[in-house]
Write a protein that holds these residues in place. Structure first.
Motif, PDB file in Angstrom:
ATOM      1  N   ILE A  83      23.250   1.209 -43.267  1.00 43.10           N
ATOM      2  CA  ILE A  83      23.006   3.116 -44.645  1.00 43.10           C
ATOM      3  C   ILE A  83      24.607   3.080 -45.029  1.00 43.10           C
ATOM      4  O   ILE A  83      25.286   2.957 -45.816  1.00 43.10           O
ATOM      5  N   PRO A  93      27.807  12.788 -42.067  1.00 41.16           N
ATOM      6  CA  PRO A  93      26.373  11.875 -43.230  1.00 41.16           C
ATOM      7  C   PRO A  93      25.740  10.897 -42.668  1.00 41.16           C
ATOM      8  O   PRO A  93      26.755  10.328 -42.502  1.00 41.16           O
ATOM      9  N   HIS A  94      24.539  10.447 -42.449  1.00 42.86           N
ATOM     10  CA  HIS A  94      24.184   9.048 -41.287  1.00 42.86           C
ATOM     11  C   HIS A  94      24.554   8.278 -42.497  1.00 42.86           C
ATOM     12  O   HIS A  94      25.124   7.937 -43.764  1.00 42.86           O
ATOM     13  N   ALA A 138      33.943   7.454 -44.230  1.00 41.24           N
ATOM     14  CA  ALA A 138      35.087   8.113 -44.903  1.00 41.24           C
ATOM     15  C   ALA A 138      35.246   9.641 -44.644  1.00 41.24           C
ATOM     16  O   ALA A 138      36.603  10.014 -45.024  1.00 41.24           O
ATOM     17  N   VAL A 139      34.614   9.740 -43.500  1.00 40.40           N
ATOM     18  CA  VAL A 139      34.724  11.525 -43.088  1.00 40.40           C
ATOM     19  C   VAL A 139      36.099  11.549 -41.908  1.00 40.40           C
ATOM     20  O   VAL A 139      37.005  11.734 -41.665  1.00 40.40           O
ATOM     21  N   ARG A 180      28.131   7.783 -42.725  1.00 39.16           N
ATOM     22  CA  ARG A 180      29.515   8.309 -43.945  1.00 39.16           C
ATOM     23  C   ARG A 180      30.804   8.520 -42.815  1.00 39.16           C
ATOM     24  O   ARG A 180      31.957   8.954 -43.150  1.00 39.16           O
ATOM     25  N   GLU A 227      31.065   2.325 -46.736  1.00 39.61           N
ATOM     26  CA  GLU A 227      32.079   2.762 -46.199  1.00 39.61           C
ATOM     27  C   GLU A 227      32.789   2.006 -45.128  1.00 39.61           C
ATOM     28  O   GLU A 227      33.918   2.258 -44.830  1.00 39.61           O
TER      29      GLU A 227
END
Ligand SMILES: Cc1ncc(C[n+]2csc(CCOP(=O)(O)OP(=O)(O)O)c2C)c(N)n1
Ligand code: SF4
Lengths: 262, 353
Positions: A103, A71-72, A77-78, A74, A107
């Motif tokens: 955004i 996702p935008h 984190a992924v 992230r 992260e």
């Protein structure tokens, strides 16, 4: 057959298909450099790519590696989760400036600070490309975008954020460099920077980060040549090229503009 | 770790131990009351067992780390409580859209907003309706005892991999914080339902793999949604409920989780006094055990739904029995902790009508 000779071939990792990028866009060059480095480092079979949001969301269509879409913002984190699950694989994210510096600010900072063994390719084109040219956290003062039509004003919208300076200052960062794609010389240097950012992951030292100053001729409303000129004349003075952290270098951290550029 | 000897532990610890028995490899979380015992327990136990523990910078990050680990084919989990689970909804939608297996535990507390740290069932809608954007469903399990907390973690991972879908375990502060005897057990075999065939592991000697939720080509998203809806329809086979004293019951009470268990005590008391009341306690909230309720409705039974919220599951009960009847509702307000006394009057009132 003609007398033409192939002197330059795409690395095998690149899928042979035309990209969807606008003429003069630097995402294509950045993809290619990533592909070349992965190939030269022998990582093709062991690479896991984390795609993000923005014009580069389709990077997985151009590189022949396993990939997941985040996702935008992230992607770091992924990538953290993916690397923790697959410690023996090479994991990198590919992110734009809206994605990473707006955004996804939390992260990226925390993945770097934790020293996640991942590498991040950060494409800074000072604008939101995919959504039609809105202001990014990196938009330069005075630069006109569709959401700061009068030009970015520090008083109203704040100053452009310099990510390499921030990432370079974090404890878990092993390598951080800002490079540029505006000239052949800088493209060559950018490739070396990508390689260094990838190597620190391979060596298990820490987090690798490479920022690539790039053009978005479409949303800058200029042709490709003028876009390159803008990077040289307007972006580089505000976003100085160089190594912001290199724990592999003698004497530890280096936080100044690279001498070669002078 | 689990040697089948009964141990006296909190629900949160039972959930943690159940997850480890299920083969948990990666845990990501962020502190929030009343689920902190889970990350605290796992921060020592999981690394000691060779797994990965990360305290993320936020629930947004934990849920996205979960997405990454799931893409890598690992048995991975995150846990939180209501406000934190709200932050995870973006990633849960992506997990569902990309068809990735993951387990998310919500130790439900009172809301809306910051609410309180006491028990509540106010997240029923969020859990069973999707919660994030788009047409998707998560499988939802609802433990009412510490033992069920343990057992349902093993079931949760199994369902997640079987259906390549996120599974939510919806507990609450009562289940999380109470202590009970639990008998730990370890499944004989862990089945990852062929995850090696789709997870990211490096494209050596095979075509590359792509896990994504973006489908732009004409009709591609429609096909993906048709496929997902077929999967959700097939899930109906997994619906389960604890049916108690319903055979001769005039009134069937429907209640889930810890409240279902408290209601059971109320019903035992009423039965002892000769009242014909029974209980259906859904163990899966999605898929909802609609058939069980429909069969009972066909027999002409009356229904009362009791929840620790302002009326959420009652909508599913009404949908289940609508051809033959209806259900009344009694809501115990979040912010007040109920006991079995609290439900006697509402049940008697409905019986007397
Ligand atoms: C949560 C969320 N908010 C907004 C968007 C819309 N969106 C897609 S791309 C994008 C901006 C991307 O800009 P950048 O990262 O600079 O990449 P570029 O397109 O310039 O390469 C936005 C805001 C989204 N996909 N998800
Ligand atoms: S909009 Fe900008 S960033 Fe996107 S492809 Fe076109 S030139 Fe590249």
């Amino acid at each position: 057959m003609s007398a033409e000779q192939i002197v330059f071939e795409a690395p095998e990792i690149m899928i042979d298909r035309p990209t969807h990028y606008c003429p003069g866009c630097h995402h294509g060059i950045a993809h290619r450099l990533v592909g070349e480095v992965l190939t030269e480092m022998g990582l093709v079979d062991d690479t896991l790519c984390v795609g993000s949001i923005g014009c580069s969301v389709f990077i997985y269509n151009y590189l022949n590696v396993d990939a997941v879409e985040a996702p935008h913002g992230r992607a770091p984190a992924v990538a953290t989760g993916l690397k923790r699950a697959r410690k023996d694989k090479f994991v990198f994210t590919y992110q734009g400036d809206g994605d990473l510096a707006s955004i996804g600010m939390a992260e990226i900072i925390h993945a770097a600070n934790r020293g996640e063994r991942i590498s991040v390719v950060f494409v800074n084109n000072t604008v939101y490309g995919m959504t039609g040219g809105q202001m990014a956290p990196t938009t330069l003062i005075g630069q006109k975008t569709t959401t700061c039509p009068g030009g970015r004003c520090a008083d109203r919208e704040g100053s452009p954020i310099r990510m390499s300076e921030i990432i370079g200052g974090l404890g878990g960062t092993a390598y951080c460099e800002r490079a540029s794609l505006d000239s052949v010389k800088n493209i060559r240097r950018a490739k070396k920077a990508i390689r260094k950012a990838f190597e620190v992951q391979q060596q298990g030292i820490g987090f690798g980060f490479v920022e690539l100053l790039s053009g978005c001729p479409t949303n800058w409303r200029m042709d490709a040549v003028a876009a390159n000129k803008r990077i040289t004349e307007e972006m580089i003075p505000y976003f100085p090229l160089g190594v912001y952290k290199d724990v592999t270098a003698e004497g530890g951290c280096e936080c100044s503009e690279s001498k070669e550029d002078k | 770790m689990a040697d089948n000897k009964r141990i006296f532990i909190k629900g949160n610890e039972a959930i943690s131990r159940g997850a480890m028995a299920a083969g948990l490899k990666c845990y990501f979380g962020y502190p929030i009351t009343p689920q902190n015992d889970i990350p605290e327990f796992l921060s020592t136990e999981l690394p000691a067992a060779g797994g990965e523990f990360v305290q993320a910078e936020s629930e947004v990050a934990s849920a996205n780390m979960l997405l990454g680990a799931a893409a890598g084919g690992a048995r991975a989990m995150t846990t939180s409580s209501s406000p934190g689970v709200s932050l995870m909804q973006e990633a849960i939608s992506y997990l569902a859209g990309s068809e990735l297996p993951a387990v998310i535990v919500n130790i439900n507390r009172g809301g809306p907003g910051l609410g309180d740290i006491g028990s509540s069932q106010g997240d029923y809608f969020q859990s069973t309706r999707g919660g994030g954007h788009g047409d998707y469903r998560t499988i939802v399990l609802a433990p009412g005892t510490c033992q069920e907390g343990y057992d349902m973690m093993i079931e949760a991972f199994d369902l997640a991999f079987k259906y390549r879908n996120p599974v939510l375990v919806l507990g609450d502060a009562i289940v999380g914080q109470m202590k009970e005897p639990v008998t730990p057990w370890v499944p004989e075999k862990i089945n990852n339902y062929g995850a090696e065939d789709w997870c990211l592991s490096g494209a050596k000697g095979r075509d590359k793999r792509l896990l994504k939720s973006l489908f732009l080509e004409d009709g591609a998203l429609a096909s993906q949604n048709i496929h997902l809806q077929e999967k959700y329809a097939a899930l109906q086979a997994e619906a389960r409920a604890d049916v108690f004293a319903c055979d001769d019951a005039e009134l069937v009470v429907v209640a889930f989780g810890s409240i279902g268990r408290i209601v059971k005590s109320s019903i035992r008391r009423l039965r002892a006094e000769g009242h014909k009341v029974g209980l259906v306690r859904p163990l899966t909230l999605y898929p909802f055990p609609a058939n069980v309720l429909e069969d009972l409705a066909k027999q002409g039974k009356k229904f009362l739904t009791i929840e620790h919220n302002c009326g959420q599951m009652v909508e599913d009960v009404r949908l289940s029995v609508r051809k033959y009847g209806d259900s009344d509702f009694h809501g115990h307000m979040p912010g007040n902790l109920p006991g079995s006394d609290d439900f006697v009057e509402p049940i008697l009132a409905r019986l007397g009508r």
